[in-house]
Design an enzyme around this catalytic site. Sequence first.
Site, PDB file in Angstrom:
ATOM      1  CG  HIS A 131       5.756   0.030  56.303  1.00  0.00           C
ATOM      2  ND1 HIS A 131       5.893   0.233  54.942  1.00  0.00           N
ATOM      3  CD2 HIS A 131       5.561   1.264  56.842  1.00  0.00           C
ATOM      4  CE1 HIS A 131       5.774   1.525  54.671  1.00  0.00           C
ATOM      5  NE2 HIS A 131       5.583   2.171  55.806  1.00  0.00           N
ATOM      6  CG  HIS A 136       1.101   3.458  56.900  1.00  0.00           C
ATOM      7  ND1 HIS A 136       0.920   4.825  56.801  1.00  0.00           N
ATOM      8  CD2 HIS A 136       2.355   3.205  56.447  1.00  0.00           C
ATOM      9  CE1 HIS A 136       2.020   5.378  56.304  1.00  0.00           C
ATOM     10  NE2 HIS A 136       2.908   4.414  56.096  1.00  0.00           N
TER      11      HIS A 136
HETATM   12  P1  5GP Z   1       5.327   5.752  54.594  1.00  0.00           P
HETATM   13  O1  5GP Z   1       6.636   6.254  54.065  1.00  0.00           O
HETATM   14  O2  5GP Z   1       4.273   6.829  54.661  1.00  0.00           O
HETATM   15  O3  5GP Z   1       5.500   5.001  55.881  1.00  0.00           O
HETATM   16  O4  5GP Z   1       4.887   4.645  53.554  1.00  0.00           O
HETATM   17  C1  5GP Z   1       3.815   4.761  52.699  1.00  0.00           C
HETATM   18  C2  5GP Z   1       3.802   3.486  51.887  1.00  0.00           C
HETATM   19  O5  5GP Z   1       2.607   3.468  51.161  1.00  0.00           O
HETATM   20  C3  5GP Z   1       4.941   3.380  50.875  1.00  0.00           C
HETATM   21  O6  5GP Z   1       5.698   2.202  51.146  1.00  0.00           O
HETATM   22  C4  5GP Z   1       4.255   3.346  49.532  1.00  0.00           C
HETATM   23  O7  5GP Z   1       4.852   2.465  48.625  1.00  0.00           O
HETATM   24  C5  5GP Z   1       2.839   2.909  49.900  1.00  0.00           C
HETATM   25  N1  5GP Z   1       1.810   3.479  49.048  1.00  0.00           N
HETATM   26  C6  5GP Z   1       1.648   4.784  48.724  1.00  0.00           C
HETATM   27  N2  5GP Z   1       0.574   4.958  47.956  1.00  0.00           N
HETATM   28  C7  5GP Z   1       0.026   3.719  47.786  1.00  0.00           C
HETATM   29  C8  5GP Z   1      -1.125   3.266  47.086  1.00  0.00           C
HETATM   30  O8  5GP Z   1      -1.869   4.011  46.457  1.00  0.00           O
HETATM   31  N3  5GP Z   1      -1.378   1.923  47.146  1.00  0.00           N
HETATM   32  C9  5GP Z   1      -0.582   1.061  47.855  1.00  0.00           C
HETATM   33  N4  5GP Z   1      -0.923  -0.220  47.832  1.00  0.00           N
HETATM   34  N5  5GP Z   1       0.502   1.469  48.522  1.00  0.00           N
HETATM   35  C10 5GP Z   1       0.805   2.791  48.491  1.00  0.00           C
END
Ligand code: 5GP
Length: 136
Positions: free
Chosen positions: A101, A99
């Site tokens: 951001h 993903h």
């Molecule tokens: P990572 O640290 O893996 O780059 O970021 C994962 C992101 O996914 C985090 O910013 C977290 O807030 C978001 N996130 C995790 N679970 C969910 C979810 O169930 N729904 C949404 N909308 N965001 C999520």
Amino acid sequence: MRDCAFCRIVSGTLPSEKILETQNVLAFLDIAPVHYGHTLVIPKKHCENLLDLPDNLWGEMGQVCRKIARVLQKVLYARGFNVVMNNLSAAGQVVMHAHLHVIPRYTSDGLQFFPQESYHPGDMARVGQQLRQALS
Ligand code: 5GP
Ligand code: ZN
């Protein structure tokens, strides 16, 4: 993938605030935003990180990011934006479905993502040489 939260968002079994959908990509609001409007852009197909993301999906995610960034400027008056991708847990990836951001930014919002340091004398050239050699 059954146990993947983002696959469940794609299939609709986990609710999300969807913003934009294209043939292979979905954009939805991050549940814990850095700023309001913080959006996640994902491939609908489960890929773990940038290294197993096919080029066409990477391109489509980039196009969606641009659209999201423009709408964050227009609607939420963002003055800038960061596009960030955490790959693998050492880099802070928590959800193992690739993903991007897209984070709206504001003048003087005080956020600093990474502290930076300097190279010891000679190390920059040495590291550059190692990387060039591995790439050639
Ligand atoms: P990572 O640290 O893996 O780059 O970021 C994962 C992101 O996914 C985090 O910013 C977290 O807030 C978001 N996130 C995790 N679970 C969910 C979810 O169930 N729904 C949404 N909308 N965001 C999520
Ligand atoms: Zn997944």
